[in-house]
Design a protein around this motif. Structure first.
Motif: not given
Length: 164
Positions: A89-90, A95-97, A111-112, A120-122
């Motif tokens: 996900v990171g 990549i979206q940038v 990105i949001a 949620a994962l961290t």
């Protein structure tokens, strides 16, 4: 109260896995459109950074397949999938940038959403870290407060028998 918090934490993990699976299907669909009928893609090819339309399509398909696989294992309660999901996900957010010029609103929304999934994962990582060390890449054990609360462990008239 601890059981309620554990249930809420498990709900966040289910949310993250579900969002990853939905995002994977969207990515794979967009990738197939870019490969099979690039006239239907609204973005201009020169608006992409680093990639052209074909490589963008393949990138979407491959990233969708990885998101789908990790999301399924995350919903299955695999502890290693949580770490893999954070990495995937990171990378998806980074990549979206590169695609901001082609799809600015969509990229910002993705990105949001990736940031919410990362939260949620961290969230409550210290408790999860203990679970990861004590369960070594498997499903949570019976002594864990999350046991019986993950999707594959639910029982009742709507969930079917407990999977052990």
């Amino acid at each position: 109260m601890a059981v309620g918090r554990s249930a809420a934490w498990a709900g966040w993990i289910v949310f993250a896995g579900t969002v990853m699976i939905v995002t994977s299907f969207i990515n794979m669909f967009q990738g197939m459109v870019a490969l099979l009928d690039d006239e239907r893609v609204v973005a201009t090819a020169d608006a992409f950074v680093i990639v052209d339309m074909t490589s963008w399509g393949w990138t979407l398909i491959l990233s969708g397949a990885v998101l789908l696989t990790v999301g399924i294992f995350l919903l299955a309660g695999m502890n290693w999938a949580r770490i893999a999901a954070i990495i995937v996900v990171g990378l998806h957010a980074v990549i979206q940038v590169a695609w901001l010029g082609a799809y600015p609103i969509w990229s910002l929304l993705m990105i949001a959403l990736d940031i919410v999934v990362l939260f949620a994962l961290t969230a409550r990582w210290s408790q999860a870290g203990e679970d990861l060390r004590s369960h070594e890449g498997g499903v949570v054990s019976e002594g864990d407060p999350l046991h019986g609360r993950l999707p594959h462990e639910m029982t009742g008239p709507y969930y079917g028998p407990r999977v052990t």
